[in-house]
Scaffold this motif. Structure first.
Motif, PDB file in Angstrom:
ATOM      1  N   GLY B  83       0.796  -1.220   0.000  1.00  0.00           N
ATOM      2  CA  GLY B  83       0.000   0.000   0.000  1.00  0.00           C
ATOM      3  C   GLY B  83       0.831   1.273   0.000  1.00  0.00           C
ATOM      4  O   GLY B  83       0.316   2.363  -0.203  1.00  0.00           O
ATOM      5  N   HIS B 224     -11.987  -0.775   5.440  1.00  0.00           N
ATOM      6  CA  HIS B 224     -12.149  -0.390   4.038  1.00  0.00           C
ATOM      7  C   HIS B 224     -10.883  -0.682   3.219  1.00  0.00           C
ATOM      8  O   HIS B 224     -10.972  -1.088   2.059  1.00  0.00           O
ATOM      9  N   ILE B 225      -9.724  -0.482   3.826  1.00  0.00           N
ATOM     10  CA  ILE B 225      -8.474  -0.807   3.133  1.00  0.00           C
ATOM     11  C   ILE B 225      -8.387  -2.321   2.967  1.00  0.00           C
ATOM     12  O   ILE B 225      -7.984  -2.838   1.924  1.00  0.00           O
ATOM     13  N   HIS B 226      -8.822  -3.030   3.980  1.00  0.00           N
ATOM     14  CA  HIS B 226      -8.854  -4.490   3.915  1.00  0.00           C
ATOM     15  C   HIS B 226      -9.719  -4.929   2.731  1.00  0.00           C
ATOM     16  O   HIS B 226      -9.333  -5.798   1.960  1.00  0.00           O
ATOM     17  N   THR B 326       1.946  -4.320   3.875  1.00  0.00           N
ATOM     18  CA  THR B 326       1.104  -3.215   3.399  1.00  0.00           C
ATOM     19  C   THR B 326       1.731  -1.828   3.539  1.00  0.00           C
ATOM     20  O   THR B 326       1.735  -1.044   2.599  1.00  0.00           O
ATOM     21  N   MET B 540     -10.359   5.217   6.396  1.00  0.00           N
ATOM     22  CA  MET B 540      -8.942   4.866   6.272  1.00  0.00           C
ATOM     23  C   MET B 540      -8.413   4.144   7.507  1.00  0.00           C
ATOM     24  O   MET B 540      -7.289   3.669   7.504  1.00  0.00           O
TER      25      MET B 540
END
Lengths: 160, 785
Positions: B83, B224-226, B326, B540
């Motif tokens: 990420g 949400h990132i997951h 990440t 986030m």
């Protein structure tokens, strides 16, 4: 194997594998998921419960990952779910009031250990409490507020 | 009526009643009907070729539903994305990171096969029936070894195991070093740690064949990132995946990354058509969930003889483990290098960081992430300088501090510190710790054979990650704003939806306090919802001490918009102009006629009835806001540790610990203190006890809590806390964040105290952790000289 025991005041009968750990029995068979697993090596104490063995008349704290379910035959066990009815137990209340938990994962284990500890040490000093809970690990609180809560609970329980 | 305020009150936490009665819901507690269990076979070698895998006996085992190897997912599950592919020249080299490799393993504990079975016990039995033929290769675990010529290579495509070389320059470093009276050189090791949340990782995936939707419960810090990264790996659109982080039992950074296994659990739930659950064991958590820190740093500090520091040169070798997790490239670079000035007026900083791949578990954020490493570095160097000059370390800090009147202050690397009064926290900490008394006593105690030392750590940290323009410039894949929805229901009760994902930090309470304050409603009427991608527009997550400054900022702004909409409705209903209304403590009053008023909760009902709304206004009383902060926030403070070393055994006892922190305005001091206590405990743990140890073959020697030394209540002292309040001008609430303060400040304070206790022996530095053995050896070596 057949297993008969008392859980939080209720008689329970189950058919279990001899190798089933007590903690898995409590969590998976009885759906009492307040008892947690943190290490599998009996270091962390997240799975601490109270057990009154058939040959004894008092509860002792046990890390339920170190016992097979079948070893609880005839015993009475108490988990965090069985500690209070409508009203919080003084230990639970003190944990709340003193911000003695953050993520809450280790908390049921600490509360059950505090119960067993205070039974033996009704008027502890902070140093006593620290020794008494040294078999349980908390990663969030730095222990300070847990110690404070147990001291407060001891005073409330003494007053009763 | 006395004005009381809920913002700033020591409110008991709203999350506690369920957690103290055993009614919390962690991922492992959820077992839908028909759930099956997945377990992973993990490589015993740190570096080996997989020649063949025979799963036939496992497949035939009673109760086994399916067995998979890496080949089964080839083309079905994509690689684990990074990420934060940081901006460097030449560009960062990113190795392909598949959830289950089929050709080669690169760290001990990497999964090589998976068994799905009716229960966990059966799954574990079947793992033992899988036969893997490995060809072991030479491993390399140390980053300085890994970059040498001839070292074992993890990837053909990444020469010298070097993923990146990152360089940060601020000010004129050559000039700074020319001006110096002396240059102090020191090698510092910031060793590897295992984050150890008490709850291990767990994932439960439920696939709905009818709709094609996945519901994935995961122990994560950023749902949400997951979901976004799972979508990429599972090759399933995001709108077909719902990620839920229910109660999460701590994370400390290790639950930010998205793990390949999570995608495997998802895909397998579709393959077997039943809910699939994975619950990590502690040994797996230690082997395969990310570790933290692990830097080796070469430091040169340029200073004047009066104690003024001028410039700092750093070359750091960061061990990233076998793959890029990440956030891992950003942690030892941007989050570290940018903070090297600490609380001081350095003219120039030059920082080179080599990101090195080794045969160890991937390394990512651990509480503080980069900033503890920077703080440890500068605070150790300040003490070494003081020692060389024979000056009081408090005085050396004092003369170098950025002054109160200089804020906002732009440090040489370009960050603009928001606000501060560094000297005030130092003076307060000196007073509370009785510094001068201990300094006077120190030589006398030494004469009596008692080795007592005093360690100071004055820190500043970068929190509230972060302004999107700034973080996007570093290569971060997304912006770091935060979303919030504040909704007043027809009943007047309030739901707040936050894109942050607290897991112990208490924001169900502090966010309710923010809204109660802004809307003037009782805190009991406010419910905070987090950790569900279906309920929350976008988020986030929780890390980088961003939850309150950024997530809380979004909530405050959303609340204010709700108040403004309510004002329009109230003005229409009360038939007065908006300017004739004032809003106070939950009520819209008509100026000059205070009996004519509407509560915001009454206005909410009117908004849903909608017949009295101003022309053109939409019904409902809610607002969704995305808040992107203008800058980071910079909390600061001073910690002082007084420690005694037993010269016979080398063991360290902390006699007193004082923390004076400034995190801006405090919403709930009870929770602030809790964050400080817990962070300090982890900081002390790094300084004295914890160490993730690999042997040369790449075997993790600290793979259970029997070996990894998490301190108990016996090791952690009573902490004296105090605070100053310098609001941040950078966000709507004036808050700065406090989640990582303790780990940032405590580690150097403790090490400085121990080294100070031994300074009369000529000991200048000992690398952490300062175990009894290490301290005892240092005493012995120096006493015999």
């Amino acid at each position: 194997m057949k297993l008969k025991l008392t859980v939080n005041g209720k008689a329970v009968e189950s058919e279990v594998d001899p190798r089933l750990l007590l903690v898995d029995y409590i969590r998976d068979k009885l759906s009492l998921t307040g008892t947690h697993i943190g290490c599998d090596t009996s270091n962390c104490g997240a799975c601490t419960i109270l057990v009154k063995f058939p040959w004894s008349n008092k509860f002792v704290s046990v890390k339920s990952c170190t016992m097979f379910a079948v070893q609880a035959e005839g015993a009475e066990i108490k988990t965090v779910e069985g500690l209070s009815d409508e009203k919080l137990h003084p230990i639970q209340k003190a944990f709340w009031e003193n911000h003695a938990l953050q993520c809450g994962y280790c908390t049921p284990g600490f509360i059950m250990q505090a119960y067993a500890f205070l039974q033996e040490n009704p008027k502890p000093t902070s140093e006593d409490v620290r020794r008494g809970i040294s078999g349980n690990l908390c990663r969030c609180t730095g222990y300070q507020n847990i110690v404070k809560a147990i001291i407060q609970a001891s005073k409330e329980m003494e007053a009763k | 009526m006395a004005v009381t305020t809920i913002f700033g009150a020591r409110v008991k936490r709203k999350e506690d009643p369920r957690l103290i009665t055993g009614q919390g819901t962690y991922v492992a507690d959820i077992t839908p009907p028909g759930t099956v269990y997945i377990s992973f076979l993990r490589a015993p070698y740190a570096h080996a070729l997989i020649k063949s895998i025979d799963t036939s006996r496992a497949v035939a085992h009673r109760g086994v539903i399916a067995v998979y190897t890496g080949k089964d997912f080839k083309g079905k599950i994509g690689p684990v994305p990074t990420g934060w592919p940081i901006t460097t020249e030449p560009p960062i080299k990113i190795p392909e990171y598949y959830p289950i490799p089929w050709d080669k393993v690169r760290y001990q504990g990497e999964p090589v096969a998976a068994v799905v079975a009716e229960d966990r016990y059966i799954a574990k039995d079947a793992l033992e029936l899988i036969e893997v033929d490995y060809e072991p290769l030479k491993a390399v675990v140390n980053q300085e070894e890994a970059v040498k010529q001839g070292a074992p290579q993890l990837y053909d495509t990444i020469p010298n195991n070097t993923s990146f070389a990152w360089h940060l320059q601020g000010g004129d470093i050559e000039k700074a070093f020319e001006k110096a009276d002396r240059i102090i050189k020191q090698r510092l090791v910031n060793h590897r740690l295992q984050p150890t949340p008490m709850e291990n990782r767990a994932v439960l995936s439920i696939y709905n064949k009818g709709t094609g939707d996945f519901t994935i419960y995961a122990t994560c810090q950023a749902p949400h990132i997951h979901r976004l990264l799972l979508s990429s790996m599972m090759q399933v659109p995001e709108n077909k995946i719902r990620v839920i982080a229910p109660d999460v039992g701590g994370g400390f950074g290790s639950k930010i990354p998205v793990y390949g296994i999570d995608a495997v659990v998802g895909i397998v739930s579709r393959e077997v058509g039943r809910p699939v659950k994975y619950v990590e064991e502690r040994s797996e958590n230690y082997l395969a969930t990310t570790h933290g820190r692990d830097h080796i740093q070469y430091v040169e500090l340029a200073a004047k003889n009066d104690g003024t520091v001028i410039g700092l040169k750093v070359t750091s070798y960061a061990n990233l483990g076998a793959y890029l997790s990440t956030a891992s490239p950003g942690v030892p670079t941007y989050l570290f290098g940018l903070m090297l000035s600490g609380a001081y007026r350095l003219e120039a900083v030059d920082c080179k960081v080599y990101g090195v791949l080794t045969n160890t578990a991937p390394v990512d954020a651990y509480r503080g992430a980069g900033r503890p490493e920077a703080t440890y570095l500068i605070e150790r160097m300040m003490d070494i300088l003081a020692m060389e000059l024979g000056k009081d370390p408090a005085e050396v800090r004092r003369i170098n501090f950025i002054r109160k009147e200089e804020f906002p202050y732009t440090v040489c690397v370009g960050l603009q510190y928001d606000s501060g009064d560094y000297e005030r926290t130092l003076e307060r900490a000196l007073e509370l710790s009785e510094y001068s008394k201990w300094r006077e006593m120190q030589p006398k105690l030494r004469e009596q054979g008692r080795l007592v030392g005093i360690g100071i750590s004055s820190y500043v940290e970068m929190c509230g990650l972060g302004p999107s323009r700034a973080v996007r410039g570093t290569g971060f894949a997304l912006g770091l704003y935060e979303s919030a929805t504040v909704r007043i229901h027809p009943s007047g009760k309030v739901s707040v939806y936050t894109g942050t994902s607290p897991h112990g930090q208490g924001e169900e309470t502090t966010f309710a306090q923010i809204v109660a304050e802004e809307l003037g409603v009782p805190v009991e009427d406010v419910e905070v919802v987090h950790g569900d991608t279906s309920a929350i527009p976008w988020g986030m997550g929780t890390y980088g001490s961003r939850t309150t400054p950024v997530g809380g900022g979004a909530i405050a702004l959303a609340s204010r918009k709700v108040v403004e909409k309510g004002r329009k409705i109230a003005s229409s209903v009360l038939e007065v102009s908006e300017t004739d209304l004032f809003f106070e403590r939950g009520k819209y009053y008509v100026k000059g006629a205070p009996s004519k008023a509407l509560t915001i909760q009454e206005v909410a009902l009117l908004s849903y009835q909608s017949d009295k709304l101003p022309e053109g206004m939409e019904p409902g009383l809610e607002s969704t806001t995305f808040y992107d902060p203008a800058n980071f926030t910079f909390p600061f403070g001073t910690h002082i540790c007084i420690a005694e070393v037993d010269k016979e055994t080398g063991s360290v006892k902390i006699l007193r610990y004082v923390a004076v922190d400034d995190c801006g305005r405090q919403i709930n001091p009870l929770i602030v203190e809790g964050q400080v206590h817990g962070g300090i405990a982890q900081g002390i743990a790094q300084a004295l006890y914890e160490y993730a140890v690999y042997n040369e073959e790449g075997t993790l020697l600290t793979s259970s809590l029997t070996e990894y030394a998490v301190p108990t209540a016996m090791e952690i002292p009573e902490i004296i806390t105090d605070s100053t309040v310098t609001p941040s001008p950078h966000n709507p609430l004036g808050v700065k964040g406090v989640g990582e303060t303790g780990t940032i400040a405590a580690t150097p304070a403790v090490v400085n105290a121990v080294v100070d206790a031994l300074s009369h022996l000529g000991i200048k530095h000992i690398d952490m952790p300062l175990t009894s053995e290490k301290v005892w050896r240092a005493i012995r070596e120096h006493s015999s000289k």
